[in-house]
Design a protein around this motif. Sequence first.
Motif, PDB file in Angstrom:
ATOM      1  N   MET A  62       7.018  -3.531   4.652  1.00 21.73           N
ATOM      2  CA  MET A  62       6.858  -3.001   6.005  1.00 21.73           C
ATOM      3  C   MET A  62       8.165  -3.027   6.798  1.00 21.73           C
ATOM      4  O   MET A  62       8.211  -2.586   7.942  1.00 21.73           O
ATOM      5  CB  MET A  62       5.783  -3.799   6.754  1.00 21.73           C
ATOM      6  CG  MET A  62       4.376  -3.610   6.178  1.00 21.73           C
ATOM      7  SD  MET A  62       3.153  -4.728   6.926  1.00 21.73           S
ATOM      8  CE  MET A  62       3.034  -4.050   8.594  1.00 21.73           C
ATOM      9  N   GLY A  63       9.224  -3.561   6.162  1.00 21.93           N
ATOM     10  CA  GLY A  63      10.536  -3.594   6.821  1.00 21.93           C
ATOM     11  C   GLY A  63      10.638  -4.651   7.902  1.00 21.93           C
ATOM     12  O   GLY A  63      11.467  -4.535   8.820  1.00 21.93           O
ATOM     13  N   LEU A  64       9.810  -5.678   7.816  1.00 19.14           N
ATOM     14  CA  LEU A  64       9.809  -6.740   8.820  1.00 19.14           C
ATOM     15  C   LEU A  64      10.601  -7.951   8.313  1.00 19.14           C
ATOM     16  O   LEU A  64      10.801  -8.120   7.110  1.00 19.14           O
ATOM     17  CB  LEU A  64       8.375  -7.163   9.139  1.00 19.14           C
ATOM     18  CG  LEU A  64       7.477  -6.060   9.724  1.00 19.14           C
ATOM     19  CD1 LEU A  64       6.030  -6.534   9.792  1.00 19.14           C
ATOM     20  CD2 LEU A  64       7.973  -5.630  11.108  1.00 19.14           C
ATOM     21  N   GLU A  65      11.037  -8.796   9.233  1.00 19.02           N
ATOM     22  CA  GLU A  65      11.821  -9.974   8.855  1.00 19.02           C
ATOM     23  C   GLU A  65      10.933 -10.972   8.107  1.00 19.02           C
ATOM     24  O   GLU A  65       9.720 -11.031   8.297  1.00 19.02           O
ATOM     25  CB  GLU A  65      12.410 -10.649  10.092  1.00 19.02           C
ATOM     26  CG  GLU A  65      11.363 -11.204  11.047  1.00 19.02           C
ATOM     27  CD  GLU A  65      11.980 -11.823  12.287  1.00 19.02           C
ATOM     28  OE1 GLU A  65      11.286 -12.600  12.953  1.00 19.02           O
ATOM     29  OE2 GLU A  65      13.142 -11.514  12.578  1.00 19.02           O
ATOM     30  N   ILE A  84       2.371  -4.508  -5.518  1.00 21.63           N
ATOM     31  CA  ILE A  84       1.093  -5.215  -5.621  1.00 21.63           C
ATOM     32  C   ILE A  84       0.064  -4.242  -6.178  1.00 21.63           C
ATOM     33  O   ILE A  84      -0.001  -3.085  -5.747  1.00 21.63           O
ATOM     34  CB  ILE A  84       0.624  -5.748  -4.245  1.00 21.63           C
ATOM     35  CG1 ILE A  84       1.630  -6.765  -3.689  1.00 21.63           C
ATOM     36  CG2 ILE A  84      -0.751  -6.389  -4.348  1.00 21.63           C
ATOM     37  CD1 ILE A  84       1.315  -7.212  -2.271  1.00 21.63           C
ATOM     38  N   ASN A  85      -0.756  -4.703  -7.114  1.00 17.27           N
ATOM     39  CA  ASN A  85      -1.805  -3.854  -7.698  1.00 17.27           C
ATOM     40  C   ASN A  85      -2.656  -3.237  -6.594  1.00 17.27           C
ATOM     41  O   ASN A  85      -3.041  -3.918  -5.650  1.00 17.27           O
ATOM     42  CB  ASN A  85      -2.677  -4.709  -8.624  1.00 17.27           C
ATOM     43  CG  ASN A  85      -3.841  -3.930  -9.196  1.00 17.27           C
ATOM     44  OD1 ASN A  85      -4.890  -3.836  -8.562  1.00 17.27           O
ATOM     45  ND2 ASN A  85      -3.637  -3.387 -10.392  1.00 17.27           N
ATOM     46  N   VAL A  86      -2.949  -1.958  -6.701  1.00 16.07           N
ATOM     47  CA  VAL A  86      -3.658  -1.247  -5.644  1.00 16.07           C
ATOM     48  C   VAL A  86      -5.054  -1.827  -5.391  1.00 16.07           C
ATOM     49  O   VAL A  86      -5.521  -1.889  -4.244  1.00 16.07           O
ATOM     50  CB  VAL A  86      -3.736   0.274  -5.950  1.00 16.07           C
ATOM     51  CG1 VAL A  86      -4.621   0.540  -7.169  1.00 16.07           C
ATOM     52  CG2 VAL A  86      -4.241   1.047  -4.734  1.00 16.07           C
ATOM     53  N   PHE A 113       1.749   2.590  -0.815  1.00 17.10           N
ATOM     54  CA  PHE A 113       2.169   1.292  -0.266  1.00 17.10           C
ATOM     55  C   PHE A 113       2.081   0.189  -1.324  1.00 17.10           C
ATOM     56  O   PHE A 113       2.914  -0.735  -1.343  1.00 17.10           O
ATOM     57  CB  PHE A 113       1.330   0.926   0.957  1.00 17.10           C
ATOM     58  CG  PHE A 113       1.855  -0.287   1.687  1.00 17.10           C
ATOM     59  CD1 PHE A 113       3.048  -0.234   2.386  1.00 17.10           C
ATOM     60  CD2 PHE A 113       1.157  -1.489   1.654  1.00 17.10           C
ATOM     61  CE1 PHE A 113       3.544  -1.346   3.055  1.00 17.10           C
ATOM     62  CE2 PHE A 113       1.635  -2.612   2.320  1.00 17.10           C
ATOM     63  CZ  PHE A 113       2.837  -2.533   3.023  1.00 17.10           C
ATOM     64  N   SER A 114       1.103   0.284  -2.216  1.00 15.08           N
ATOM     65  CA  SER A 114       0.983  -0.737  -3.267  1.00 15.08           C
ATOM     66  C   SER A 114       2.214  -0.712  -4.170  1.00 15.08           C
ATOM     67  O   SER A 114       2.683  -1.749  -4.632  1.00 15.08           O
ATOM     68  CB  SER A 114      -0.287  -0.517  -4.097  1.00 15.08           C
ATOM     69  OG  SER A 114      -0.150   0.588  -4.965  1.00 15.08           O
ATOM     70  N   GLN A 125       5.828  -9.994   0.007  1.00 13.65           N
ATOM     71  CA  GLN A 125       6.053  -8.644  -0.530  1.00 13.65           C
ATOM     72  C   GLN A 125       5.594  -7.570   0.469  1.00 13.65           C
ATOM     73  O   GLN A 125       6.277  -6.562   0.672  1.00 13.65           O
ATOM     74  CB  GLN A 125       5.302  -8.480  -1.855  1.00 13.65           C
ATOM     75  CG  GLN A 125       5.929  -9.237  -3.017  1.00 13.65           C
ATOM     76  CD  GLN A 125       5.029  -9.259  -4.238  1.00 13.65           C
ATOM     77  OE1 GLN A 125       4.131 -10.079  -4.337  1.00 13.65           O
ATOM     78  NE2 GLN A 125       5.252  -8.337  -5.170  1.00 13.65           N
ATOM     79  N   ILE A 126       4.451  -7.794   1.092  1.00 14.58           N
ATOM     80  CA  ILE A 126       3.931  -6.856   2.096  1.00 14.58           C
ATOM     81  C   ILE A 126       4.859  -6.806   3.309  1.00 14.58           C
ATOM     82  O   ILE A 126       5.183  -5.727   3.825  1.00 14.58           O
ATOM     83  CB  ILE A 126       2.497  -7.261   2.516  1.00 14.58           C
ATOM     84  CG1 ILE A 126       1.520  -6.989   1.361  1.00 14.58           C
ATOM     85  CG2 ILE A 126       2.063  -6.522   3.773  1.00 14.58           C
ATOM     86  CD1 ILE A 126       0.143  -7.582   1.564  1.00 14.58           C
TER      87      ILE A 126
END
Length: 452
Positions: free
Chosen positions: A55-58, A28-30, A22-23, A50-51
């Motif tokens: 996550m595929g969110l708007e 984003i750095n883990v 996911f990082s 970025q998160i």
Amino acid sequence: MSNIRTYIEDYLKNEGYKLQQFSEMADINVGTLSAIIKGSRLMSMNQLDQITSAMGLEQGYFYEMYGVECFIESAPHWRRLEPFLYRCAELGKLDIIQQVITHVTDDQSYIDELFIVAESLYNKSMNESALILFECVADCEKYQHSERLALCQYRIFLLHKTLSKYDNLKAAVKLEQYIDKLNEEVQLDAIKDLVNLYNAIHLWDKVDTWSRELERKAEFQLKIQYRRRKNNRRLTVYPLFTYAAYANLMISTVYSAGREYHKAIKYMHKYMRIIEIENPTEEDQEIINLFKKWGEGNRQLYQLMLGQENVIDSYMNYIESNPEEILAGLINILQAADEYSFNVDYALKRFKEQILLFNTDMHIKGSYNDQRLNQGYKVFYYELAKYQINQCNYSIGIDALLMCLELSSSSEDDLMCIKCLDLYGEYRSEANETQIRRYKNVVEKLSAPTFG
């Protein structure tokens, strides 16, 4: 209670992602991501976006939670708050801005920064967001005679105009008390805007008073202009001579409204003299050309209103070459026709296509704002109704009258509604069944009680 961290943890669990995977998806750095999820590190706006994207969110999905976690439940930090406000403004999340600002302004130290952001949003035409911040700063302003408070009130005035003349009048009266607290150059624009509003709602005494004040202040600034260094940044929207000329244009308009056309001509000559400046810049010349255009149109208008029927053709040529003036020009022709019993059917025929576009998005509006246009449409249809009724064209006249009544009702213009009702009452026997039903529908809406 759910928070952003639990959302991320649930997402990783449900999707079967390892933290390293996911990082990389979020770029984003883990180690940073791990600290965010554990709650030992607050995430920045960029990291939140970025998160959210990973996550595929708007965009902005977590902004309400972020606002609560970072600025309401925790002590706010301006380094995080500033980008948050800009991002909320970009995405139109006004409720979140309002919610966060209400809490953070308990700390007066943020007022300076909020004002700077408000000005930035205003300059970027993010008006709704800017208005929230200006109103907040004005409410929290500690020094009630400050220039900043006055500037906030001026911005609120500009951003808060509605189609209701009563709301606008209330805003104008409030602004009046702050004019003298503004920077002396900024005062010129504020007074010009006040004059424009009072002109739109036909408060001629106010137009006259503030136009003369504008002339006085503009002339003073012109006198001291030579003392300033040329590299000083100009604070006014327009060159200084513009305000002196415009003041006299509006005084001329006041006399025209009072049917004192000889006095109107006197002030027309005055503003035409003011624009005779040496070595005009390109910007100056554009403004000079505009005043020359207005002066030519007004000269013919005043002659028309003094009963000189022979100027109608040249006046029609003028408004045809300046399409944004067709609405006002036809109102003037109809009013002269009513005053002097002219037959102007040929004028209405010549501009038939343009008239059909009135009160539509296709109408060429020029520099007129919605307030002035709405007023112009109402006056046009009322004058057209009177003219057609006087010509015994009752059906056309009553249709125009009902259009005026509908527009007046929707903009809560009680005075114009009463004028329409009175004129309809005189000629109600000439209305057909469709017109009678249309009239009843409007009157029922006028009579209905309102709650709020």
